[in-house]
Design an enzyme around this catalytic site. Structure first.
Site, mmCIF file in Angstrom:
data_model
loop_
_atom_site.group_PDB
_atom_site.id
_atom_site.type_symbol
_atom_site.label_atom_id
_atom_site.label_comp_id
_atom_site.label_asym_id
_atom_site.label_seq_id
_atom_site.Cartn_x
_atom_site.Cartn_y
_atom_site.Cartn_z
ATOM 1 N N GLU A 65 0.849 -1.187 0.000
ATOM 2 C CA GLU A 65 0.000 0.000 0.000
ATOM 3 C C GLU A 65 0.888 1.241 0.000
ATOM 4 O O GLU A 65 1.709 1.420 0.900
ATOM 5 C CB GLU A 65 -0.922 0.008 1.219
ATOM 6 N N ARG B 51 -17.093 4.205 5.643
ATOM 7 C CA ARG B 51 -16.073 3.457 4.909
ATOM 8 C C ARG B 51 -14.814 3.272 5.761
ATOM 9 O O ARG B 51 -14.181 2.215 5.734
ATOM 10 C CB ARG B 51 -15.729 4.201 3.613
ATOM 11 N N TYR C 116 -28.093 8.437 4.800
ATOM 12 C CA TYR C 116 -28.309 7.315 5.717
ATOM 13 C C TYR C 116 -27.363 7.442 6.910
ATOM 14 O O TYR C 116 -26.334 8.126 6.837
ATOM 15 C CB TYR C 116 -28.112 5.966 5.017
ATOM 16 N N ASP D 58 -12.179 -2.110 -8.353
ATOM 17 C CA ASP D 58 -12.191 -0.973 -9.275
ATOM 18 C C ASP D 58 -11.086 -1.043 -10.312
ATOM 19 O O ASP D 58 -11.221 -0.461 -11.397
ATOM 20 C CB ASP D 58 -12.057 0.335 -8.494
#
Length: 399
Positions: free
Chosen positions: A34, A108, A220, A298
């Site tokens: 990462e 998230r 939400y 993605d």
């Protein structure tokens, strides 16, 4: 564990971290690269329908996720044209029981933090922050993956490389340099507000979807229902890459004029700080793999978020990928390319179907004039049960 069982995953987003856990559960040693020095909040809220939450529960994440998640009672479909709710699709615990897995909404960052904690606790996963994929070469013993941390480079032997490094994927660019993301002409504006900032009748655990002329709005609860996540989708020409560019509040407010009901404009006005995200997609790239290198999430199939399945498809990819590699690879690296091709074949048709559904729903949300009137009548006539049943093909999927 023998080095011949090492798989390198590029990218520590939701897809990459889920893939590392799924692969480790099948007995592989996993190295996650990462480039960020720290996994920080990217985006705001997300929805995890049962097809995705089921996989996370099976990977042992229920205890970490349940306290951070909210199970909405319903999806409330609102029409800006009519100025009111036109359908309420029941969710809640009963729907979770029927699907065999929960429908969750959450921040998230909470999902990524739970995945990171689970990864860090796993003895066969090595998460390397501040370390990015740079190159890969094939040879008789598998792959040599070149990774860079600052000015230092390191070579590592692996049986496979998985590109889970997002829509601007370096791994995909290595495999298929001609494939480039395409701007959709739409911009997502994202913000949060404290639930206490709204009247109590507007903070019940539900997903609100407001459909309006050339725009739509979703709200939400997240963070254990302490905050409300608000996403506004509007057309625009700004198309810089990235997930979290600061946005000017008046710009999004001006997109929701008096044609929108007061409740929708109240939600927009209650957000103090906005971030914007230009919505890019990928064309169908056909191949998701080349030899012992494959793409996931993605990096392979970035889609519009209007089916609330971007994270869900990446999570599904991870489960199918791990199963394909476990079934076919064994300790024989010669089986890896065929396993990765089979993974891509298994996933491609479903992902294309979800991509098409997301594009179609975006068009429906943004209808104007007589077409919007006909849409509202059709939704009312269909009724909540039939409307919810239209999602069964997504929610009931199992790896």
């Amino acid at each position: 564990m023998a080095v011949t069982r090492t798989i390198i995953v590029a990218g520590a987003g939701i897809g990459g971290l889920t893939a590392s856990l799924a692969l480790a559960a099948q007995g592989f040693r996993v190295v996650v690269l990462e480039k960020a020095e720290k996994l920080e909040e990217a985006g705001t809220g997300l929805q995890l329908s049962p097809n995705a939450s089921r996989i996370l529960v099976e990977l042992g994440l229920q205890a970490r996720l349940a306290p951070r998640a909210v199970t909405p009672e319903s999806i409330n479909i609102m029409s800006a044209r009519a100025g009111c709710e036109i359908a309420r699709l029941p969710l809640g615990e009963a729907a979770s029981f029927r699907a065999g897995a929960p429908y969750w909404v959450m921040h998230r960052a909470d999902l990524q933090a739970a995945l990171e904690a689970e990864v860090n606790d796993h003895p066969d996963i090595d998460l390397r922050l501040g370390c990015q994929f740079e190159d890969v070469t094939k040879h008789a013993k598998g792959l040599t993956v070149v990774q860079r941390s600052g000015n230092a480079r390191q070579n590592e032997l692996a049986v496979a490389l998985i590109g889970a490094d997002g829509i601007w994927s370096a791994v995909r660019n290595h495999l298929f340099p001609d494939v480039q993301p395409q701007f959709s002409g739409l911009i997502a504006w994202r913000g949060t507000l404290e639930a206490t900032a709204l009247p109590r009748e507007y903070t019940s655990p539900r997903v609100q979807l407001w459909m309006g002329p050339n725009a739509h709005l979703v709200a939400y609860p997240i963070s254990g229902a302490r905050q409300i996540n608000v996403v506004a989708i509007v057309p625009g020409t700004w198309n810089r890459p990235g997930w979290s560019e600061p946005g000017e509040a008046n710009e999004v407010k001006n997109a929701f004029t008096s044609r929108w009901p007061a409740t929708a404009r109240m939600l927009i006005g209650a957000v103090d700080g906005w971030r914007k995200w230009a919505l890019f997609t990928l064309p169908d790239i056909g191949n998701w793999s080349a030899g012992s290198v494959a793409l996931l999430g993605d990096a392979a199939h970035a889609m519009l978020p209007f089916a609330a399945q971007g994270a869900g498809m990446a999570i599904e990819d991870a489960a199918v990928l791990a199963s394909a590699l476990n079934d076919s690879a064994g300790d024989n690296i010669a089986g890896i390319p065929a396993a990765l091709k089979r993974y891509a074949r298994q996933r491609r048709s479903r992902v294309l179907q979800v991509q098409r559904a997301a594009r179609r729903q975006g068009r429906i949300y943004h209808l104007t004039g007589p077409a919007a009137f006909a849409r509202d009548l059709a939704i009312k006539a269909m009724g909540p049960s039939r409307m919810l049943a239209r999602q069964d093909w997504i929610y009931d999927w199992r790896a």
